[in-house]
Design an enzyme around this catalytic site. Structure first.
Site, mmCIF file in Angstrom:
data_model
loop_
_atom_site.group_PDB
_atom_site.id
_atom_site.type_symbol
_atom_site.label_atom_id
_atom_site.label_comp_id
_atom_site.label_asym_id
_atom_site.label_seq_id
_atom_site.Cartn_x
_atom_site.Cartn_y
_atom_site.Cartn_z
ATOM 1 N N LYS A 34 -4.798 -5.279 -0.246
ATOM 2 C CA LYS A 34 -3.858 -5.154 0.527
ATOM 3 C C LYS A 34 -4.438 -4.334 1.573
ATOM 4 O O LYS A 34 -4.609 -2.962 1.396
ATOM 5 C CB LYS A 34 -2.696 -4.561 0.031
ATOM 6 C CG LYS A 34 -1.438 -4.275 0.898
ATOM 7 C CD LYS A 34 -0.230 -4.137 0.144
ATOM 8 C CE LYS A 34 0.560 -5.506 -0.238
ATOM 9 N NZ LYS A 34 1.794 -5.456 -0.667
ATOM 10 N N VAL A 82 -2.893 -9.208 2.893
ATOM 11 C CA VAL A 82 -3.516 -9.380 1.506
ATOM 12 C C VAL A 82 -4.673 -10.226 1.525
ATOM 13 O O VAL A 82 -4.578 -11.338 1.969
ATOM 14 C CB VAL A 82 -2.347 -9.697 0.490
ATOM 15 C CG1 VAL A 82 -3.028 -9.757 -0.876
ATOM 16 C CG2 VAL A 82 -1.236 -8.799 0.643
ATOM 17 N N GLY A 105 2.744 -9.546 4.985
ATOM 18 C CA GLY A 105 3.992 -9.444 4.689
ATOM 19 C C GLY A 105 4.447 -7.958 5.403
ATOM 20 O O GLY A 105 3.690 -7.640 6.375
ATOM 21 N N ASP A 126 12.089 -2.451 -2.693
ATOM 22 C CA ASP A 126 11.875 -3.757 -1.971
ATOM 23 C C ASP A 126 11.616 -4.744 -3.263
ATOM 24 O O ASP A 126 10.931 -5.690 -3.197
ATOM 25 C CB ASP A 126 10.597 -3.597 -1.185
ATOM 26 C CG ASP A 126 10.529 -4.687 0.014
ATOM 27 O OD1 ASP A 126 11.573 -5.554 0.311
ATOM 28 O OD2 ASP A 126 9.596 -4.794 0.548
ATOM 29 N N PHE A 156 4.096 -4.789 4.830
ATOM 30 C CA PHE A 156 3.300 -3.653 4.919
ATOM 31 C C PHE A 156 1.777 -3.913 5.480
ATOM 32 O O PHE A 156 0.974 -3.130 5.254
ATOM 33 C CB PHE A 156 3.446 -3.108 3.626
ATOM 34 C CG PHE A 156 4.675 -2.719 3.079
ATOM 35 C CD1 PHE A 156 5.315 -2.127 4.133
ATOM 36 C CD2 PHE A 156 5.274 -2.890 1.999
ATOM 37 C CE1 PHE A 156 6.619 -1.429 3.727
ATOM 38 C CE2 PHE A 156 6.448 -2.283 1.600
ATOM 39 C CZ PHE A 156 7.084 -1.622 2.550
ATOM 40 N N GLY A 157 1.520 -5.374 5.260
ATOM 41 C CA GLY A 157 0.039 -5.547 5.748
ATOM 42 C C GLY A 157 -0.316 -6.925 5.466
ATOM 43 O O GLY A 157 0.511 -7.686 4.864
ATOM 44 N N ILE A 211 -4.638 -14.351 1.797
ATOM 45 C CA ILE A 211 -3.763 -15.027 0.697
ATOM 46 C C ILE A 211 -2.150 -14.648 1.174
ATOM 47 O O ILE A 211 -1.317 -15.450 0.740
ATOM 48 C CB ILE A 211 -3.891 -14.658 -0.662
ATOM 49 C CG1 ILE A 211 -3.959 -13.251 -0.840
ATOM 50 C CG2 ILE A 211 -5.160 -15.388 -1.246
ATOM 51 C CD1 ILE A 211 -4.048 -12.810 -2.437
ATOM 52 N N GLY A 212 -2.064 -13.798 1.919
ATOM 53 C CA GLY A 212 -0.586 -13.593 2.484
ATOM 54 C C GLY A 212 -0.523 -12.315 3.286
ATOM 55 O O GLY A 212 -1.394 -11.688 3.240
#
Ligand code: ADP
Ligand code: NAG
Ligand code: NAG
Ligand code: NAG
Ligand code: NAG
Ligand code: MG
Length: 572
Positions: A315, A301, A296, A410, A298-299, A293-294
């Protein structure tokens, strides 16, 4: 482990070649060239424009952005606007004695304007607008008699505009968007000395020297001892390579099923998950690209739907460092113990040989980033207020009610998730620190996201509550404006969202920042919100309110007071 060793070793001959080139430089390059290399050394990142500045050239005249006098080969123009240059402006710029034009606008220079710039007595045009420069305008600039173009707009400059030299020639247009400046040019009387005192008030000794020193050591290393230097540099670059690979090399070809099949264990917090480890692992093995689903910083998801209908977000953080495990787990334990209505709940994690899989509640409303910028239906005023309120409470909880207190590091719209009722929840708290600590011995690169970062954070790399609050202020502005902090419409004007706000504030037009498509805007709550946001994005951390205070103001001045909503049992 072995894969990344190989990645490091393959480019080794390349690094050695580079080193060889670097070492043969010093005999040939002209002093102007040396000054420019020093200028480059203070720059931490860019869009790559400086890559072609070759130290082995006899002079810098062919370098991008550099123009020389044809006969003397001395540098007369240095023009590098719009190149994402981030770092401090080296005082060695003052060694370019014949410089006539310096154009560094629309970059991300931070720190102070070096007073040595006053040594460039031939300077006719100076444009350093739209950066993140802070501190005073050095009085030495007043001595640049030949200056006919001057622009320091949209920075974080403070103090009196030097009043006894050429700078008196320039109008407010050269200074707008610096909230701390005063002087005749901008019709703001200086507090202690009306009209501004150029020579009297010396700029305080700021840390620009420290900055210079740190960068110098890099170069000293090269020239001091060839072998030791070479080995160190190679090692450094190797680490850097690994770091980049780790940070950005998400597509390493391994599937999630492979992660899990090598023997994984599930750790659940507080008996939160009504499943057996085996159930979860079996489910994890079925996840593939379709479930993403996404992704970013850090990894990646994934959406994890259990057979009983419960849905989670998984995640996946690819693991690099074995010895790091125990520390990581202790930190996760702490993050898992934090429960709050406005925070995304971490339910547990899966420990696999190759990755860490964090299991969070799934938020069906997606991220605020998507809701603001990607969906066709617009958030109305009440929804936006409510989201700001929720995010503020979540962050206030992390800052004030957690022990140890948690700095998010963040805060940005993609880390504010929405539930089915458009209630906000702060996600990814604590992760930036967790993943930064792992590599802190390699680099102190700033975690966080461009556009949301406080000026002092970019300079020192040290996160505090106040840097979070700055990011939160940016987030508020983003919600009000319906535009990302670095939206093209700001960049066109040479600004980001904070610069645009600062400009509007100086003209008392700050209400214009609001998204024209937002329905139901109430002007009283708008004014209060803008006032809070403006305080949060103050250049000086000490001028920003605490999150407690932000929540207080929002509750009393922004939300329509309604006793039943006032105290919700979970929020404190
Ligand atoms: N718990 C969650 N529920 C629903 N969607 C999520 C959740 N966590 C993350 N996402 C989605 O996955 C995307 C990527 O998340 P992440 O890896 O944290 O990167 P970033 O925060 O930088 O966007 C987010 O932008 C969001 O759309
Ligand atoms: C600037 O000039 C002064 C004297 O005029 C000199 O002492 C100083 O070293 C110069 N600085 C630079 C960076 O050239
Ligand atoms: C700027 O100011 C100086 C005095 O500091 C003056 O001599 C000069 O003519 C002015 N230049 C312009 C363009 O106004
Ligand atoms: C300085 O730069 C800002 C933003 O880039 C611009 O709006 C302003 O007009 C400029 N001022 C002058 C005097 O050129
Ligand atoms: C300052 O005031 C003068 C008149 O008093 C006006 O002409 C000028 O535009 C003002 N400048 C700014 C930046 O407000
Ligand atoms: Mg995130």
């Amino acid at each position: 482990m072995s894969t990344f060793l190989i990645r490091c070793l393959v480019p080794l001959p390349f690094y050695l070649l580079l080193l060889y080139i670097l070492m043969n430089q010093s005999k040939a390059l002209s002093p102007d060239g040396e000054a420019l290399l020093s200028f480059r050394n203070s720059i931490v990142s860019s869009d790559g424009v400086l890559r072609q500045w070759r130290p082995e050239d006899p002079d810098p005249c062919g370098w991008k952005g550099v123009t020389c006098d044809l006969e003397t080969k001395r540098v007369i123009y240095l023009s590098l606007p719009h190149h994402k240059l981030s770092g401090s402006i080296s005082p060695d710029i003052g060694k370019l004695e014949l410089l006539k034009l310096l154009a560094l606008h629309n970059n991300n220079f931070y720190g102070t304007i070096p007073s040595e710039l006053g040594n460039c007595t031939e300077l006719q045009a100076l444009d350093i607008s739209s950066n993140s420069l802070s501190g005073y305008i050095p009085p030495s600039l007043g001595k640049l008699d030949k200056l006919s173009t001057f622009n320091v707009s949209t920075n974080f400059l403070v103090g009196p505009i030097p009043s006894d030299g050429v700078l008196t020639n320039f109008s407010g247009n050269s200074f707008v968007g610096n909230r701390g400046l005063c002087g005749k040019q901008i019709n703001i009387t200086c507090k202690d000395d009306s009209g501004g005192a150029g020579t009297k008030s010396q700029p305080p000794i700021l840390d620009q020297n420290q900055f210079g020193k740190k960068k110098y050591s890099g170069r000293l290393l090269i020239s001091a001892s060839a072998t030791v230097g070479a080995l160190l540099l190679v090692a450094l670059m190797c680490f850097w390579g690994c770091f980049l690979y780790k940070k950005f090399g998400k597509n390493d070809g391994r599937s999630l099923a492979m992660d899990v099949s090598g023997g994984a264990s599930i750790v659940m917090f507080h008996g939160d998950l009504p499943y057996s480890s085996k159930d979860i692992i079996k489910k994890l093995e079925t996840l593939n690209e379709e479930h993403i689903i996404g992704s970013g910083g850090f990894g990646t998801v994934y959406k994890l739907a259990m057979d009983d209908g419960n849905v989670f977000a998984l995640k996946r953080i690819v693991k690099m460092n074995e010895c790091f495990d125990r520390f990581f787990e202790r930190e996760l334990e702490i993050l898992g113990s934090i429960k709050h209505r406005y925070l995304v709940n971490l339910r547990g994690y899966c420990n696999s040989p190759t990755s860490k899989l964090l299991i969070y509640d799934f938020l069906p409303g997606g991220s605020l980033d998507e809701a603001l910028h990607e969906r066709s239906e617009q958030l109305d005023w009440d929804a936006r207020l409510n989201i700001i309120m929720g995010a503020a409470k979540g962050l206030a909880y992390l800052h004030h009610d957690c022990s140890p207190r948690i700095i998010h590091r963040d805060i940005k719209s993609s880390n504010i998730l929405l539930d089915g009722n458009l209630e906000a929840r702060v996600s990814d708290f604590g992760l930036a620190k967790l993943l930064e600590d792992e590599e802190s011995h390699i680099t102190t690169i700033v975690a966080g996201t461009f556009g949301y970062l406080a000026p002092e954070y970019m300079q020192s790399g040290r996160a505090t509550e106040k840097t979070d609050i700055y990011s939160f202020g940016v987030l508020m502005l983003e919600v009000l404006a319906g535009k990302r902090p670095t939206d093209a419409s700001f960049i066109e004007k040479g600004l980001n969202i904070v610069g645009w706000l600062n400009f509007l504030v100086t003209e008392n037009r700050q209400r214009e920042i609001v998204d024209p498509q937002c329905e139901g805007v109430q002007s009283e709550s708008l004014d209060a919100l803008l006032s809070v946001a403006t305080q949060c994005v103050s250049p000086g951390p000490e001028d920003r309110p605490t999150m407690h205070r932000v929540v207080q103001i929002l509750e009393s001045e922004v939300m329509t007071p309604c006793p039943s909503d006032f105290y919700d049992s979970n929020s404190d």
